[in-house]
Motif scaffolding. Structure first.
Motif, PDB file in Angstrom:
ATOM      1  N   PRO A  35       0.843  -1.227  -0.078  1.00 13.41           N
ATOM      2  CA  PRO A  35       0.183  -0.094  -0.013  1.00 13.41           C
ATOM      3  C   PRO A  35       0.857   1.381   0.146  1.00 13.41           C
ATOM      4  N   ALA A  36       0.465   2.291  -0.595  1.00 14.40           N
ATOM      5  CA  ALA A  36       0.984   3.610  -0.694  1.00 14.40           C
ATOM      6  C   ALA A  36       1.133   4.123   0.904  1.00 14.40           C
ATOM      7  N   GLY A  37       2.086   4.761   1.135  1.00 15.44           N
ATOM      8  CA  GLY A  37       2.419   5.240   2.437  1.00 15.44           C
ATOM      9  C   GLY A  37       3.848   5.717   2.722  1.00 15.44           C
ATOM     10  N   ARG A  38       4.123   6.040   4.254  1.00 16.13           N
ATOM     11  CA  ARG A  38       5.396   6.596   4.224  1.00 16.13           C
ATOM     12  C   ARG A  38       5.878   5.123   5.077  1.00 16.13           C
ATOM     13  N   TYR A  39       6.996   4.717   5.062  1.00 16.48           N
ATOM     14  CA  TYR A  39       7.748   3.596   5.643  1.00 16.48           C
ATOM     15  C   TYR A  39       9.366   3.823   6.144  1.00 16.48           C
ATOM     16  N   ARG A  40       9.561   3.294   7.165  1.00 17.72           N
ATOM     17  CA  ARG A  40      10.822   3.536   7.651  1.00 17.72           C
ATOM     18  C   ARG A  40      11.818   2.703   6.959  1.00 17.72           C
ATOM     19  N   LEU A  41      12.922   3.058   6.748  1.00 19.17           N
ATOM     20  CA  LEU A  41      13.899   2.222   6.189  1.00 19.17           C
ATOM     21  C   LEU A  41      15.008   2.068   7.135  1.00 19.17           C
ATOM     22  N   GLN A  42      15.310   0.700   7.171  1.00 18.07           N
ATOM     23  CA  GLN A  42      16.330   0.398   8.526  1.00 18.07           C
ATOM     24  C   GLN A  42      17.512  -0.404   7.765  1.00 18.07           C
ATOM     25  N   LEU A  43      18.651  -0.359   8.452  1.00 18.19           N
ATOM     26  CA  LEU A  43      19.780  -1.326   8.150  1.00 18.19           C
ATOM     27  C   LEU A  43      20.149  -2.271   9.238  1.00 18.19           C
ATOM     28  N   ALA A  44      20.187  -3.422   9.183  1.00 21.46           N
ATOM     29  CA  ALA A  44      21.140  -4.353  10.038  1.00 21.46           C
ATOM     30  C   ALA A  44      22.041  -4.990   9.392  1.00 21.46           C
ATOM     31  N   VAL A  45      23.163  -5.380  10.004  1.00 26.96           N
ATOM     32  CA  VAL A  45      24.583  -5.820   9.670  1.00 26.96           C
ATOM     33  C   VAL A  45      24.446  -7.201  10.579  1.00 26.96           C
ATOM     34  N   LEU A  46      24.353  -8.180   9.915  1.00 28.73           N
ATOM     35  CA  LEU A  46      24.536  -9.561  10.470  1.00 28.73           C
ATOM     36  C   LEU A  46      25.446 -10.357  10.161  1.00 28.73           C
ATOM     37  N   ASP A  47      26.190 -11.211  11.123  1.00 31.29           N
ATOM     38  CA  ASP A  47      27.291 -12.035  10.491  1.00 31.29           C
ATOM     39  C   ASP A  47      26.600 -13.335   9.965  1.00 31.29           C
ATOM     40  N   PRO A  48      27.359 -14.396   9.559  1.00 34.22           N
ATOM     41  CA  PRO A  48      26.754 -15.507   8.684  1.00 34.22           C
ATOM     42  C   PRO A  48      25.697 -16.168   9.486  1.00 34.22           C
ATOM     43  N   THR A  49      26.058 -16.331  11.004  1.00 29.71           N
ATOM     44  CA  THR A  49      24.965 -17.016  11.691  1.00 29.71           C
ATOM     45  C   THR A  49      23.812 -16.027  11.983  1.00 29.71           C
ATOM     46  N   GLY A  50      23.699 -14.997  11.646  1.00 29.67           N
ATOM     47  CA  GLY A  50      22.506 -14.219  11.681  1.00 29.67           C
ATOM     48  C   GLY A  50      22.586 -13.556  12.905  1.00 29.67           C
ATOM     49  N   GLN A  51      23.534 -13.169  13.726  1.00 28.14           N
ATOM     50  CA  GLN A  51      23.803 -12.343  14.710  1.00 28.14           C
ATOM     51  C   GLN A  51      24.079 -11.012  14.354  1.00 28.14           C
ATOM     52  N   PRO A  52      23.709  -9.866  15.072  1.00 27.92           N
ATOM     53  CA  PRO A  52      24.120  -8.525  14.667  1.00 27.92           C
ATOM     54  C   PRO A  52      25.657  -8.368  15.051  1.00 27.92           C
ATOM     55  N   VAL A  53      26.167  -7.428  13.829  1.00 26.55           N
ATOM     56  CA  VAL A  53      27.696  -7.449  14.117  1.00 26.55           C
ATOM     57  C   VAL A  53      27.669  -6.071  14.840  1.00 26.55           C
TER      58      VAL A  53
END
Length: 85
Positions: A35-53
């Motif tokens: 749907p049309a609207g405003r959305y937040r754009l976020q960035l998460a960097v994860l290691d190969p196991t899926g854990q946050p860097v």
């Protein structure tokens, strides 16, 4: 919308230098039914196991959670920015 993958080829974050700017360009493919609207754009960097860097900001403070990159506005097809939404 989520994009997984190695944005920097064979250069893992453990090899990044302090103060080095890393740039990656990536397409963001949206669901045509979104749907049309405003959305937040976020960035998460994860290691190969899926854990946050772990990272630090320019003041050396720990970065917690995804980074906010701002907002984007999704418009109906054919709607221009000057039409006021």
């Amino acid at each position: 919308v989520q994009r997984d993958g190695d944005l920097f080829g064979k250069l893992p974050t453990s090899n990044w230098s302090v103060g080095k700017t890393m740039v990656a360009v990536s397409d963001l493919v949206l669901n045509p039914d979104m749907p049309a609207g405003r959305y937040r754009l976020q960035l998460a960097v994860l290691d190969p196991t899926g854990q946050p860097v772990a990272g630090r900001d320019e003041r050396g403070q720990p970065l917690v959670g995804p980074l906010s990159l701002g907002e984007v506005e999704i418009r109906e097809a054919g709607e221009s920015a000057s039409s006021g939404g």
